[in-house]
Scaffold this motif. Structure first.
Motif, PDB file in Angstrom:
ATOM      1  N   ASN A   1       0.793  -0.496   0.233  1.00  0.00           N
ATOM      2  CA  ASN A   1      -0.303   0.147  -0.163  1.00  0.00           C
ATOM      3  C   ASN A   1       0.717   1.084   0.334  1.00  0.00           C
ATOM      4  OD1 ASN A   1      -3.227  -1.092   0.573  1.00  0.00           O
ATOM      5  ND2 ASN A   1      -1.692  -2.167   1.424  1.00  0.00           N
ATOM      6  N   ARG A   2       1.878   1.188  -1.019  1.00  0.00           N
ATOM      7  CA  ARG A   2       2.352   2.319  -1.582  1.00  0.00           C
ATOM      8  C   ARG A   2       2.293   3.671  -1.230  1.00  0.00           C
ATOM      9  NH1 ARG A   2       8.197  -0.718  -3.307  1.00  0.00           N
ATOM     10  NH2 ARG A   2       6.775  -1.631  -4.381  1.00  0.00           N
ATOM     11  N   HIS A   3       0.883   3.897  -2.192  1.00  0.00           N
ATOM     12  CA  HIS A   3       0.357   4.784  -2.271  1.00  0.00           C
ATOM     13  C   HIS A   3       0.335   5.790  -0.903  1.00  0.00           C
ATOM     14  CE1 HIS A   3      -3.454   2.155  -1.638  1.00  0.00           C
ATOM     15  NE2 HIS A   3      -3.543   3.057  -1.405  1.00  0.00           N
ATOM     16  N   ASP A   4      -0.130   4.784  -0.034  1.00  0.00           N
ATOM     17  CA  ASP A   4      -0.004   5.779   1.768  1.00  0.00           C
ATOM     18  C   ASP A   4       1.101   5.779   2.354  1.00  0.00           C
ATOM     19  OD1 ASP A   4      -1.299   6.856   3.775  1.00  0.00           O
ATOM     20  OD2 ASP A   4      -2.026   5.030   4.064  1.00  0.00           O
ATOM     21  N   ASP A   5       1.812   6.908   2.624  1.00  0.00           N
ATOM     22  CA  ASP A   5       2.986   6.895   3.223  1.00  0.00           C
ATOM     23  C   ASP A   5       2.731   6.150   4.322  1.00  0.00           C
ATOM     24  OD1 ASP A   5       5.351   8.146   3.795  1.00  0.00           O
ATOM     25  OD2 ASP A   5       4.409   8.740   5.943  1.00  0.00           O
TER      26      ASP A   5
END
Length: 351
Positions: free
Chosen positions: A21-25
């Motif tokens: 979920n790397r779209h979220d820091d």
């Protein structure tokens, strides 16, 4: 609901979830918390979770669906083997996420390489992270990368996930089935076990075939450990342990961590969120009867599996503790299951 029993957990996959979920820091997500996580800093504090083995894992490139596990009878194809060139990049990415979390948490999350570190973190209210490698695909046969991972804090290692590699063979996700589903350790795997013993790295037997289990039992000088597995007698999944395996773990002073995944709890093997907490209690009671009360703990598989909705996340750990208390377990035994047994095992392996 009580939250007075501190918990050290034998296995979680939150680093995998953060990686995916790397779209979220990932640092903000873990420190501030997200509804979709089983483990983050707020939930850990709410549930009394002060530490655990945090897994690094190399996801398979195969487009394999695990939806069939909802039905109770399934045979998920074995993922394609992966070498170090494919296995290493995601491990480095997850390590980088963990290092950032540790740095930017300003002491609230701490990597620990000894039980002294774990006790110190707990005493000051920090979350104690012990680095675990689930499947050794990232490690080269010459074991050079093992030295690098050790320097980064690795203190626990499963030679295989449910996938074959240069070190050994894993059990597939089948149900029902025996753990005797293939060969054991390779010659490279035998050298890996010897290196882990020498370096004081826990060897995790949770995903290995039965032949591999006995190969490790013959070679290893350390207690036998399955960080997140259950009793095959109650749930006939190849991922679970036979009575003979449980006896061997007991005889070496080892440990089994209860896996919360419903497909490894239920006698029908179904992955169902409405699975009652009573099945977790029954598994724990069976493990305690077979292993003794000093050799059983928790190995939740948080963020890597579907767990009973009554527990829901690490914030819900007191639900399980209260269910055990209702069954008549003393607070002294609950403290052993919650954390003392894991800390004893780690003191005898990594220190």
């Amino acid at each position: 609901m009580s939250g007075d029993i501190p918990v050290f957990d034998g296995h979680n996959d939150i680093l995998l979830k953060l990686y995916r979920n790397r779209h979220d820091d990932p640092v903000d997500a873990f420190i501030q918390g997200r509804d979709s996580f089983h483990i983050d800093l707020p939930k850990a504090r709410a549930g009394g979770l002060f530490g655990g083995l945090f897994a690094l894992y190399s996801p398979s490139s195969d487009n394999i669906s695990f939806d069939g596990m909802k039905d109770g009878r399934y045979q998920i194809p074995m993922p394609t083997p992966m070498d170090a060139s494919g296995g290493r990049p995601p491990i480095l990415a997850k390590l980088a996420i963990l290092l950032r979390i540790e740095r930017e948490s300003h002491g609230a999350v701490v990597r620990c390489t000894s039980t002294r570190d774990i006790h110190a973190a707990r005493d000051r209210g920090a979350l104690a992270v012990v680095v675990h490698l689930e499947g050794a695909e990232a490690i080269d046969p010459d074991l050079e990368f093992l030295e690098v991972l050790y320097a980064c804090g690795l203190r626990s290692l499963g030679p295989v996930w449910s996938r074959n590699n240069v070190f050994g063979h894993g059990v597939p996700f089948h149900f029902p089935g025996s753990p005797d589903m293939g060969p054991g350790l390779t010659d490279n795997g035998k050298r890996l076990i010897e290196a882990c013993n020498r370096m004081k790295i826990v060897v995790d037997l949770s995903h290995i075939t039965e032949k591999g289990f006995w190969d490790v039992a013959r070679l290893s000088t350390a207690p036998l450990v399955a960080t997140h597995s259950n009793a095959h007698a109650l749930c006939p999944s190849p991922r679970n342990l036979t009575d003979r395996q449980l006896d061997a773990i007991r005889d070496t002073g080892g440990m089994v961590g209860l896996n919360f995944a419903t497909c490894f709890l239920r006698s029908d093997g179904e992955m169902r969120s409405d699975t009652p907490v009573d099945l977790m209690v029954e598994q724990l009671d069976y493990l305690i009867e077979r292993l003794g009360e000093d050799h059983v703990g928790l190995g939740s598989d948080f963020d890597g599996a579907a767990i009973p909705e009554a527990v829901g996340s690490s914030a819900g750990l007191p639900v399980l503790i209260d269910a055990l208390r209702t069954r008549g377990h003393s607070d002294a035994l609950l403290r052993k299951i919650g954390s003392e047994n894991w800390l004893s095992l780690l003191a005898r392996t990594i220190d």
